[in-house]
Design a protein around this motif. Structure first.
Motif, PDB file in Angstrom:
ATOM      1  N   GLN A 139       0.829  -1.202   0.000  1.00 28.60           N
ATOM      2  CA  GLN A 139       0.000   0.000   0.000  1.00 28.60           C
ATOM      3  C   GLN A 139       0.866   1.254   0.000  1.00 28.60           C
ATOM      4  O   GLN A 139       0.583   2.222  -0.709  1.00 28.60           O
ATOM      5  CB  GLN A 139      -0.933   0.015   1.213  1.00 28.60           C
ATOM      6  N   GLU A 140       1.922   1.236   0.793  1.00 28.02           N
ATOM      7  CA  GLU A 140       2.813   2.399   0.865  1.00 28.02           C
ATOM      8  C   GLU A 140       3.550   2.617  -0.463  1.00 28.02           C
ATOM      9  O   GLU A 140       3.749   3.753  -0.879  1.00 28.02           O
ATOM     10  CB  GLU A 140       3.810   2.242   2.003  1.00 28.02           C
ATOM     11  N   LYS A 141       3.924   1.528  -1.129  1.00 25.06           N
ATOM     12  CA  LYS A 141       4.579   1.647  -2.437  1.00 25.06           C
ATOM     13  C   LYS A 141       3.639   2.294  -3.445  1.00 25.06           C
ATOM     14  O   LYS A 141       4.029   3.190  -4.199  1.00 25.06           O
ATOM     15  CB  LYS A 141       5.002   0.271  -2.954  1.00 25.06           C
ATOM     16  N   ARG A 142       2.375   1.811  -3.445  1.00 26.69           N
ATOM     17  CA  ARG A 142       1.404   2.372  -4.391  1.00 26.69           C
ATOM     18  C   ARG A 142       1.109   3.832  -4.082  1.00 26.69           C
ATOM     19  O   ARG A 142       0.946   4.640  -4.978  1.00 26.69           O
ATOM     20  CB  ARG A 142       0.101   1.564  -4.349  1.00 26.69           C
ATOM     21  N   ALA A 143       1.043   4.190  -2.819  1.00 30.02           N
ATOM     22  CA  ALA A 143       0.773   5.577  -2.429  1.00 30.02           C
ATOM     23  C   ALA A 143       1.938   6.477  -2.832  1.00 30.02           C
ATOM     24  O   ALA A 143       1.737   7.621  -3.231  1.00 30.02           O
ATOM     25  CB  ALA A 143       0.530   5.667  -0.919  1.00 30.02           C
ATOM     26  N   GLY A 144       3.152   5.961  -2.769  1.00 31.16           N
ATOM     27  CA  GLY A 144       4.337   6.740  -3.141  1.00 31.16           C
ATOM     28  C   GLY A 144       4.449   6.954  -4.640  1.00 31.16           C
ATOM     29  O   GLY A 144       5.016   7.945  -5.088  1.00 31.16           O
ATOM     30  N   GLU A 145       3.904   6.046  -5.425  1.00 33.39           N
ATOM     31  CA  GLU A 145       3.973   6.150  -6.886  1.00 33.39           C
ATOM     32  C   GLU A 145       2.959   7.147  -7.435  1.00 33.39           C
ATOM     33  O   GLU A 145       3.139   7.675  -8.513  1.00 33.39           O
ATOM     34  CB  GLU A 145       3.729   4.783  -7.519  1.00 33.39           C
ATOM     35  N   SER A 146       1.902   7.412  -6.697  1.00 32.57           N
ATOM     36  CA  SER A 146       0.828   8.297  -7.172  1.00 32.57           C
ATOM     37  C   SER A 146       1.266   9.738  -7.211  1.00 32.57           C
ATOM     38  O   SER A 146       2.027  10.210  -6.441  1.00 32.57           O
ATOM     39  CB  SER A 146      -0.402   8.180  -6.272  1.00 32.57           C
TER      40      SER A 146
END
Length: 44
Positions: free
Chosen positions: A37-44
């Motif tokens: 989840q943190e990886k996806r949030a950082g990519e946005s």
């Protein structure tokens, strides 16, 4: 003085005299889902 431990002291150690203790993890690692989840949030 040598760097080796004194074996006489080790041989006298009585393990049964140790008190039982419960360990609790104070800073557990995040779960795999949390890191994703943190990886996806950082990519946005």
């Amino acid at each position: 003085m040598s760097d080796k431990p004194d074996m006489a002291e080790i041989e006298k150690f009585i393990k049964s005299k140790l008190k039982k203790s419960e360990t609790q993890e104070e800073n557990p690692l995040p779960s795999k889902e949390t890191t994703e989840q943190e990886k996806r949030a950082g990519e946005s």
